[in-house]
Design a protein around this motif. Structure first.
Motif, mmCIF file in Angstrom:
data_model
loop_
_atom_site.group_PDB
_atom_site.id
_atom_site.type_symbol
_atom_site.label_atom_id
_atom_site.label_comp_id
_atom_site.label_asym_id
_atom_site.label_seq_id
_atom_site.Cartn_x
_atom_site.Cartn_y
_atom_site.Cartn_z
ATOM 1 N N PHE A 47 0.838 -1.197 0.000
ATOM 2 C CA PHE A 47 0.000 0.000 0.000
ATOM 3 C C PHE A 47 0.878 1.254 0.000
ATOM 4 N N PRO A 48 0.748 2.122 -1.006
ATOM 5 C CA PRO A 48 1.594 3.326 -1.100
ATOM 6 C C PRO A 48 1.507 4.224 0.136
ATOM 7 N N ALA A 49 0.338 4.343 0.738
ATOM 8 C CA ALA A 49 0.180 5.212 1.912
ATOM 9 C C ALA A 49 1.024 4.714 3.077
ATOM 10 N N TYR A 50 1.175 3.415 3.185
ATOM 11 C CA TYR A 50 2.003 2.830 4.242
ATOM 12 C C TYR A 50 3.481 2.999 3.912
ATOM 13 N N GLU A 51 3.831 2.706 2.664
ATOM 14 C CA GLU A 51 5.237 2.768 2.260
ATOM 15 C C GLU A 51 5.816 4.171 2.395
#
Length: 395
Positions: free
Chosen positions: A28-32
């Motif tokens: 997930f980009p938001a997590y990364e």
């Protein structure tokens, strides 16, 4: 007769599970790309900045736990009057390199067969893997652990195994030079090595090729911490056994806080330096390891059937979970919601790891024992860990 510390197997299993979860979250980009100042989604904040971090975002910390456990175990196998290097190195190759070799071949085949160019953007982390073109040099580097190469090409987790094998080869010499001395001498040597590795990383850390070797130097100090813990385990365990329950609970809280150190001081760059962070995490892991043997409650929890099973397959779980993740993402990304893909991959990772444990790990361990016996170089050194506390003496 010696016994294994089953508690340590379970700790290794939990660490492997944390690494798996962290990698799945990286899809997930938001997590990364999380940053406190960027007003990231609240759920990501909860995972990164609250105690949930312990279970969902402690991958690097878990690798430090692996290194400490390796240092502990290797000390017990090396610190023997009848130690033979040939026996030791054959067992290490069979225990680490051959299972790695099988896993990396499967990873390469899966990448060649399943990856494709029309995969939409998922996250920067995901895009770094299974996108590199195959070359003879890259394949040989992966197959033989040689050179400075992109360890993210097929299976991101192998970076730690590179350091593990390098350090394992040299570790007996380090034990004889530094750990077999008096505590004061060992402590001074540890401090000198830590300071030297830190200075060298600051001076030459900008070079990728040099940094990889210097990181091995840095991680040697983590291994040595595990060895010192093994050497003085009886004293530490006996002292902890005499402590009141409230003190043990306080020590456990300190250990967990140290393990989550990055999340606690995430916005303070100076305090969140990765070298300093590794030592803080290591201190917490050392406390946790001793408590796991000196606390009846914690020991009983770690000796549960589910966790001991997780401990058995932990190395295979570490090796194969990304193969499962990448394979399922490429196969089903345009057919199923991402969360369903991750759930399917999660369960398949355990199935794949269990099969690898049965048909790769166990045969490799047995091969190491057979080769050392057949070559008549085996001595009374085993891969088991001495259990110093008699039954009924754990409080």
């Amino acid at each position: 007769m010696t016994k294994r510390y089953e508690e340590f197997d379970s700790l290794r299993g939990l660490a492997a599970l944390i690494v798996l979860i962290g990698h799945y979250m990286m899809v997930f980009p938001a997590y990364e790309s999380y940053n406190y100042e960027l007003n990231s989604p609240f759920i990501v904040y909860m995972i990164k900045e609250t105690p949930l971090r312990l279970f969902l975002s402690s991958g690097n910390e878990s690798v430090i736990l692996f290194f400490l456990l390796s240092g502990f175990v290797l000390y017990l196998s090396i610190n023997n009057t009848k130690f033979h290097y040939s026996t030791y190195i054959i067992k290490r190759i069979c225990r680490i390199y051959i299972p790695y070799l099988v896993a990396i071949i499967i990873s390469i085949l899966a990448k060649v067969l399943l990856s494709h160019n029309n995969m939409p953007f998922i996250s920067n982390w995901f895009s770094k893997s299974w996108t590199t073109s195959e070359t003879p040099t890259l394949l040989l580097q992966h197959l033989f652990f040689i050179g400075q190469y992109n360890t993210d090409s097929y299976n991101n987790v192998i970076w730690s195994l590179v350091h593990e094998m390098r350090i394992s080869i040299l570790f007996p010499l380090l034990i004889f030079l530094f750990i077999r001395k008096k505590f004061r001498y060992s402590l001074v040597c540890f401090i000198i090595l830590s300071v030297c590795s830190t200075i060298l990383l600051y001076l030459f850390g900008s070079s990728v090729k040099i940094t990889s070797n210097l990181l091995s130097f840095h991680y040697i100090t983590i291994f040595l911490m595990g060895s010192l813990l093994a050497k003085y385990r009886h004293v530490l365990i006996n002292c902890t056994l005499k402590m009141k329950k409230t003190i043990k609970i306080l020590l456990l809280a300190i250990a967990i806080t140290c393990f989550m150190y990055e999340g606690i001081v995430g916005e303070i760059d100076f305090l969140n330096n990765y070298i300093f962070r590794d030592y803080v995490v290591s201190g917490g892991v050392c406390i946790l390891m001793i408590l796991s043997l000196a606390s009846l409650t914690l020991s009983t929890f770690l000796r549960s059937k589910a966790l001991t099973f997780l401990g058995k397959i932990s190395f295979s779980l570490y090796l194969y979970h990304l193969i499962s993740l990448f394979s399922f993402m490429y196969l089903f990304y345009d057919k199923l919601p991402t969360i369903f893909i991750l759930i399917l991959s999660f369960f398949f990772s355990f199935l794949l790891s269990f099969l690898a444990y049965l048909f790769v790990e166990k045969p490799c361990i047995n091969l190491g024992r057979y080769l050392t016996r057949y070559g008549k170089i085996i001595v009374n050194v085993t891969d088991t860990i001495e259990y110093p506390i008699q039954k009924g003496k754990i409080r």
